[in-house]
Design a protein around this motif. Structure first.
Motif, PDB file in Angstrom:
ATOM      1  N   GLY A   1       0.801  -1.227   0.000  1.00 47.14           N
ATOM      2  CA  GLY A   1       0.000   0.000   0.000  1.00 47.14           C
ATOM      3  C   GLY A   1       0.830   1.272   0.000  1.00 47.14           C
ATOM      4  N   THR A   2       2.152   1.148   0.181  1.00 41.72           N
ATOM      5  CA  THR A   2       3.039   2.315   0.167  1.00 41.72           C
ATOM      6  C   THR A   2       2.990   2.972  -1.211  1.00 41.72           C
ATOM      7  OG1 THR A   2       4.533   1.323   1.787  1.00 41.72           O
ATOM      8  CG2 THR A   2       5.443   3.069   0.403  1.00 41.72           C
ATOM      9  N   ARG A   3       2.878   4.295  -1.237  1.00 41.77           N
ATOM     10  CA  ARG A   3       2.824   5.041  -2.490  1.00 41.77           C
ATOM     11  C   ARG A   3       4.217   5.120  -3.110  1.00 41.77           C
ATOM     12  NH1 ARG A   3      -1.614   5.514  -5.028  1.00 41.77           N
ATOM     13  NH2 ARG A   3      -0.832   7.382  -6.013  1.00 41.77           N
ATOM     14  N   VAL A   4       4.268   4.925  -4.425  1.00 41.83           N
ATOM     15  CA  VAL A   4       5.520   4.979  -5.172  1.00 41.83           C
ATOM     16  C   VAL A   4       5.314   5.803  -6.439  1.00 41.83           C
ATOM     17  CG1 VAL A   4       6.464   2.792  -4.298  1.00 41.83           C
ATOM     18  CG2 VAL A   4       4.997   2.777  -6.318  1.00 41.83           C
ATOM     19  N   ARG A   5       6.441   6.233  -7.026  1.00 42.69           N
ATOM     20  CA  ARG A   5       6.402   7.010  -8.271  1.00 42.69           C
ATOM     21  C   ARG A   5       7.456   6.473  -9.214  1.00 42.69           C
ATOM     22  NH1 ARG A   5       4.270  10.711 -10.872  1.00 42.69           N
ATOM     23  NH2 ARG A   5       2.926  11.563  -9.289  1.00 42.69           N
ATOM     24  N   PHE A   6       7.080   6.372 -10.505  1.00 45.01           N
ATOM     25  CA  PHE A   6       8.000   5.910 -11.537  1.00 45.01           C
ATOM     26  C   PHE A   6       9.167   6.878 -11.655  1.00 45.01           C
ATOM     27  CE2 PHE A   6       9.386   6.103 -16.010  1.00 45.01           C
ATOM     28  CZ  PHE A   6       9.887   4.819 -16.134  1.00 45.01           C
ATOM     29  N   GLN A   7      10.386   6.309 -11.768  1.00 46.95           N
ATOM     30  CA  GLN A   7      11.588   7.117 -11.857  1.00 46.95           C
ATOM     31  C   GLN A   7      12.268   6.978 -13.218  1.00 46.95           C
ATOM     32  OE1 GLN A   7      14.715   5.860  -9.213  1.00 46.95           O
ATOM     33  NE2 GLN A   7      15.606   7.903  -9.141  1.00 46.95           N
ATOM     34  N   ARG A   8      12.512   5.714 -13.650  1.00 41.35           N
ATOM     35  CA  ARG A   8      13.269   5.486 -14.877  1.00 41.35           C
ATOM     36  C   ARG A   8      13.167   4.010 -15.243  1.00 41.35           C
ATOM     37  NH1 ARG A   8      17.901   2.813 -13.069  1.00 41.35           N
ATOM     38  NH2 ARG A   8      18.231   3.090 -10.863  1.00 41.35           N
ATOM     39  N   PHE A   9      13.805   3.659 -16.366  1.00 42.87           N
ATOM     40  CA  PHE A   9      13.948   2.261 -16.757  1.00 42.87           C
ATOM     41  C   PHE A   9      15.387   1.842 -16.494  1.00 42.87           C
ATOM     42  CE2 PHE A   9      10.200   3.224 -19.303  1.00 42.87           C
ATOM     43  CZ  PHE A   9       9.441   2.089 -19.097  1.00 42.87           C
ATOM     44  N   ALA A  10      15.580   0.687 -15.868  1.00 41.95           N
ATOM     45  CA  ALA A  10      16.919   0.134 -15.659  1.00 41.95           C
ATOM     46  C   ALA A  10      17.143  -0.919 -16.733  1.00 41.95           C
ATOM     47  CB  ALA A  10      17.027  -0.494 -14.273  1.00 41.95           C
ATOM     48  N   ASP A  11      18.366  -1.032 -17.182  1.00 44.63           N
ATOM     49  CA  ASP A  11      18.718  -2.016 -18.210  1.00 44.63           C
ATOM     50  C   ASP A  11      17.857  -1.867 -19.458  1.00 44.63           C
ATOM     51  OD1 ASP A  11      20.487  -3.044 -16.296  1.00 44.63           O
ATOM     52  OD2 ASP A  11      18.974  -4.435 -15.534  1.00 44.63           O
ATOM     53  N   GLY A  12      17.332  -0.674 -19.694  1.00 44.67           N
ATOM     54  CA  GLY A  12      16.555  -0.405 -20.888  1.00 44.67           C
ATOM     55  C   GLY A  12      15.118  -0.873 -20.877  1.00 44.67           C
ATOM     56  N   ARG A  13      14.710  -1.671 -19.859  1.00 42.33           N
ATOM     57  CA  ARG A  13      13.345  -2.180 -19.902  1.00 42.33           C
ATOM     58  C   ARG A  13      12.700  -2.455 -18.551  1.00 42.33           C
ATOM     59  NH1 ARG A  13      13.314  -8.027 -19.863  1.00 42.33           N
ATOM     60  NH2 ARG A  13      15.446  -8.718 -19.654  1.00 42.33           N
ATOM     61  N   VAL A  14      13.447  -2.427 -17.457  1.00 40.83           N
ATOM     62  CA  VAL A  14      12.888  -2.732 -16.145  1.00 40.83           C
ATOM     63  C   VAL A  14      12.459  -1.433 -15.463  1.00 40.83           C
ATOM     64  CG1 VAL A  14      13.331  -3.766 -13.896  1.00 40.83           C
ATOM     65  CG2 VAL A  14      14.388  -4.744 -15.946  1.00 40.83           C
ATOM     66  N   PRO A  15      11.162  -1.259 -15.176  1.00 39.46           N
ATOM     67  CA  PRO A  15      10.720  -0.030 -14.512  1.00 39.46           C
ATOM     68  C   PRO A  15      11.265   0.050 -13.083  1.00 39.46           C
ATOM     69  CG  PRO A  15       8.852  -1.294 -15.364  1.00 39.46           C
ATOM     70  CD  PRO A  15      10.064  -2.149 -15.492  1.00 39.46           C
ATOM     71  N   VAL A  16      11.713   1.235 -12.714  1.00 42.40           N
ATOM     72  CA  VAL A  16      12.228   1.480 -11.368  1.00 42.40           C
ATOM     73  C   VAL A  16      11.380   2.578 -10.733  1.00 42.40           C
ATOM     74  CG1 VAL A  16      14.220   2.219 -10.010  1.00 42.40           C
ATOM     75  CG2 VAL A  16      14.562   0.834 -12.063  1.00 42.40           C
ATOM     76  N   PHE A  17      10.931   2.328  -9.510  1.00 40.43           N
ATOM     77  CA  PHE A  17      10.096   3.274  -8.775  1.00 40.43           C
ATOM     78  C   PHE A  17      10.816   3.715  -7.506  1.00 40.43           C
ATOM     79  CE2 PHE A  17       7.114   1.339 -11.539  1.00 40.43           C
ATOM     80  CZ  PHE A  17       6.036   2.206 -11.655  1.00 40.43           C
ATOM     81  N   THR A  18      10.431   4.873  -6.983  1.00 34.75           N
ATOM     82  CA  THR A  18      10.930   5.354  -5.696  1.00 34.75           C
ATOM     83  C   THR A  18       9.743   5.503  -4.761  1.00 34.75           C
ATOM     84  OG1 THR A  18      10.755   7.649  -6.423  1.00 34.75           O
ATOM     85  CG2 THR A  18      12.901   6.597  -6.644  1.00 34.75           C
ATOM     86  N   VAL A  19      10.012   5.333  -3.489  1.00 37.37           N
ATOM     87  CA  VAL A  19       8.967   5.489  -2.470  1.00 37.37           C
ATOM     88  C   VAL A  19       8.685   6.973  -2.299  1.00 37.37           C
ATOM     89  CG1 VAL A  19       8.410   5.134  -0.038  1.00 37.37           C
ATOM     90  CG2 VAL A  19       9.619   3.353  -1.313  1.00 37.37           C
ATOM     91  N   GLN A  20       7.403   7.326  -2.274  1.00 35.85           N
ATOM     92  CA  GLN A  20       7.018   8.712  -2.055  1.00 35.85           C
ATOM     93  C   GLN A  20       6.879   8.959  -0.563  1.00 35.85           C
ATOM     94  OE1 GLN A  20       3.455   8.732  -4.744  1.00 35.85           O
ATOM     95  NE2 GLN A  20       4.340  10.717  -5.292  1.00 35.85           N
ATOM     96  N   ALA A  21       7.350  10.116  -0.139  1.00 27.94           N
ATOM     97  CA  ALA A  21       7.204  10.494   1.264  1.00 27.94           C
ATOM     98  C   ALA A  21       5.727  10.715   1.553  1.00 27.94           C
ATOM     99  CB  ALA A  21       7.997  11.756   1.556  1.00 27.94           C
ATOM    100  N   PRO A  22       5.253  10.313   2.729  1.00 29.22           N
ATOM    101  CA  PRO A  22       3.841  10.540   3.069  1.00 29.22           C
ATOM    102  C   PRO A  22       3.560  12.057   3.112  1.00 29.22           C
ATOM    103  CG  PRO A  22       4.943   9.253   4.784  1.00 29.22           C
ATOM    104  CD  PRO A  22       5.965   9.623   3.767  1.00 29.22           C
ATOM    105  N   ALA A  23       2.350  12.408   2.725  1.00 29.66           N
ATOM    106  CA  ALA A  23       1.947  13.816   2.742  1.00 29.66           C
ATOM    107  C   ALA A  23       1.849  14.301   4.185  1.00 29.66           C
ATOM    108  CB  ALA A  23       0.608  13.985   2.038  1.00 29.66           C
ATOM    109  N   ALA A  24       2.311  15.522   4.406  1.00 26.74           N
ATOM    110  CA  ALA A  24       2.245  16.102   5.750  1.00 26.74           C
ATOM    111  C   ALA A  24       0.795  16.385   6.110  1.00 26.74           C
ATOM    112  CB  ALA A  24       3.070  17.385   5.797  1.00 26.74           C
TER     113      ALA A  24
END
Length: 124
Positions: free
Chosen positions: A100-123
């Motif tokens: 359930g943790t919110r994440v955001r798309f960042q980039r593709f690794a190795d040309g095809r693997v999606p990489v996401f980062t964890v979004q900080a919770p809203a204040a």
């Protein structure tokens, strides 16, 4: 059997590494990740390309062992656009973020693997 491809090509990920695109069926409105000719939900042949907003949540995850390396954390991400993809998390320390943790798309690794980062919770 007739297979139809969409008129609009998908972007090359090498050229646009920060763009996550998907197809949407114009018949049933299902969102589909990857290049498809026919909607697997309704059999519709009219698929259009859309840009994803890149925001979603972790639906599930697992650690995959790698010989001689630390196991890799692989997540199933449900995007707000309506599709799910298998992806990696960037900068994630153990233990893994909860489901359930919110994440955001960042980039593709190795040309095809999606990489996401964890979004900080809203204040609050």
């Amino acid at each position: 059997m007739h297979y139809r491809t969409t008129d609009e090509p998908a972007p090359e990920r090498a050229e646009e590494p920060s763009l996550l695109r998907f197809q949407r069926c114009t018949w049933c409105t299902s969102a589909l990740f990857g290049r498809r000719c026919i909607c697997p939900h309704c059999g519709g042949e009219d698929l259009i390309w859309e840009d994803s907003q890149g925001a979603g949540r972790i639906d599930d995850y697992e650690y995959r062992p790698r010989k001689g390396h630390v196991p890799r954390l692989v997540c199933l991400v449900g995007l707000d656009d309506g599709f799910r993809i298998e992806a990696r998390l960037s900068g994630c320390n153990l233990p893994a973020p909860s489901i359930g943790t919110r994440v955001r798309f960042q980039r593709f690794a190795d040309g095809r693997v999606p990489v996401f980062t964890v979004q900080a919770p809203a204040a609050a």
